[in-house]
Design an enzyme around this catalytic site. Sequence first.
Site, mmCIF file in Angstrom:
data_model
loop_
_atom_site.group_PDB
_atom_site.id
_atom_site.type_symbol
_atom_site.label_atom_id
_atom_site.label_comp_id
_atom_site.label_asym_id
_atom_site.label_seq_id
_atom_site.Cartn_x
_atom_site.Cartn_y
_atom_site.Cartn_z
ATOM 1 N N SER A 1 76.086 76.402 35.613
ATOM 2 C CA SER A 1 74.881 75.730 36.087
ATOM 3 C C SER A 1 75.212 74.288 36.452
ATOM 4 O O SER A 1 76.323 73.819 36.209
ATOM 5 C CB SER A 1 73.832 75.744 34.982
ATOM 6 O OG SER A 1 74.272 74.883 33.951
ATOM 7 N N LYS A 2 74.201 73.604 36.995
ATOM 8 C CA LYS A 2 74.392 72.183 37.348
ATOM 9 C C LYS A 2 74.800 71.383 36.112
ATOM 10 O O LYS A 2 75.621 70.487 36.179
ATOM 11 C CB LYS A 2 73.074 71.609 37.896
ATOM 12 C CG LYS A 2 72.932 71.800 39.389
ATOM 13 C CD LYS A 2 72.322 70.532 39.996
ATOM 14 C CE LYS A 2 72.362 70.589 41.515
ATOM 15 N NZ LYS A 2 71.231 71.318 42.089
ATOM 16 N N ARG A 3 74.178 71.731 34.985
ATOM 17 C CA ARG A 3 74.468 70.959 33.772
ATOM 18 C C ARG A 3 75.927 71.090 33.352
ATOM 19 O O ARG A 3 76.604 70.126 33.050
ATOM 20 C CB ARG A 3 73.551 71.406 32.637
ATOM 21 C CG ARG A 3 73.175 70.236 31.734
ATOM 22 C CD ARG A 3 72.513 70.675 30.465
ATOM 23 N NE ARG A 3 73.444 71.447 29.648
ATOM 24 C CZ ARG A 3 73.065 72.330 28.746
ATOM 25 N NH1 ARG A 3 71.799 72.558 28.552
ATOM 26 N NH2 ARG A 3 73.960 72.980 28.040
ATOM 27 N N THR B 1 78.176 69.101 35.493
ATOM 28 C CA THR B 1 78.189 67.679 35.128
ATOM 29 C C THR B 1 79.043 67.458 33.888
ATOM 30 O O THR B 1 79.794 66.487 33.786
ATOM 31 C CB THR B 1 76.744 67.204 34.843
ATOM 32 O OG1 THR B 1 75.914 67.713 35.880
ATOM 33 C CG2 THR B 1 76.643 65.702 34.830
#
Length: 494
Positions: free
Chosen positions: A256-258, A261
């Site tokens: 996911s985006k998280r 990051t």
Amino acid sequence: MDPRPVRTRFAPSPTGRIHIGNARSALYPFLLARHTAGTFILRIEDTDQKRFSPTAEQELIDSLHWLGINYDEGPDVGGPCGPYRQTERRAIYHEYAWKLVELGHAFPCFCSPNRLEKVRKEQMKNKQNPRYDGTCRNLNLDEGRRRAASGEMYVIRFKMPKEGNITTTDLLRGPSTTENSALDDSVLLKSDGLPTYHLAAMVDDHLMEITHVIRGSEWLPSLPLHAHIIRAFGWEEPQFVHLSVFLKPSGKGKMSKREATEAIRDGHSIFVGDIKDLGYIPEGVLNWIVLMGWGVPEGDVLTLDDMIARFDIHNLTPSPAAINFAKLDHFNATHIRLLQTGDLAARIKPYFLREGLVVDDAKLLKIIPLIRERLVTLDDCLAFAAWFFRDNVEPKPADLVAKNLTAAQSAGVAHKAYEILAALPEITPGIAEPPMRLLVEQLGLGPNQVFGILRVAVTGQTVSPPLFESMEIVGKEKVLERTRTAIKILEKMG
Ligand code: GLU
């Protein structure tokens, strides 16, 4: 088997940064095209104006070039099926959408977004799947044309048969049958005059004579609709391959985006631009990516040429692949070792220049064999070798003191070493190492104690490439000068 010459495409939407999933979606069709002496095309799917990012196309092209995934036709190189940017093909989609209306497989829909939203909410409340309620399905064709021509807002929807079913085939998963009643009257042409992916991709794949559509598995649920569109036009169907999903490094759940990051925080990234900036080389990155979804042994070290030679679309696998950055490091280090000395020198030189160092090319070529085995990423060259290009080194006084010796004792050892080195005709491993080993023995010390002092004196750091090879590159004069400086520092400490 499709007897047509292979034509494949990578069809990204320029909506964000280019990640390894995009790179893999480009790599496989590229390999298939190259393996079969076919054609590989880049098509920019920029019809979603809301998500459009003006920098994405250039980043995409740069990333593909960097990876060596070269395309034969595309927005910046042209080709016989252009334009290759979908917003420049508006008129084509408009024509084909209306063609489908005339064929009785689509209809213009004048329903207001407001009303449709109310219908949707009602359906959700009743626990039904939200779908178009059919209001405009049976509108008279002439009336539809007249209202559209008068400037009334409309979309064009596919007229999904109410009965029957459709069987589609994904090359990796085999055939699958879907009841038409489960499918919606999906929008093909939006009210802004631009097509949805469903129409644009099918029209373009047809006009660009694509034989194999290799794309992300998020499109698998849309395959029945796509097959309906293609068959409604009476076109030849390409082979469809839906690639596996990427899982986060733990193997649990989709990336996911998280997590993306978080990876950046740990010094890793899933974005191709970042990966390049982190000092990875395209050969290592490609080897890592190609194995995430291709059923060849996991440890295989493959160059791009090997991949092209061995590629077989039937060996792609639908099972999800976990992102493993340790493997990226492994493949990167392996491919760095495979580079020719001159090639590696050219790739690491910019890192020194960026530090403001003046790089002597002949010296750099001599350094490469000393550090090659230690590099995981190109920027590691700084830690091991930047000192070679500095006029002076600045050892930390405490580092000069050998383990289990005092500063004064270390100074004494350095002094003895200095005398031996000064008496040698030149300093090379062959000439300098034997007398220095003898000294170690005579002093009853460990090699690490004696060589450690010299290493810090000459290189300014506790970790360096092999000592005597490094000394040879530094040259006798500087080795002696730095050793004198170290002795002075040690004496002052004592
Ligand atoms: N534009 C679509 C995407 O980025 C392309 C999928 C396809 O390859 O057809 O997901």
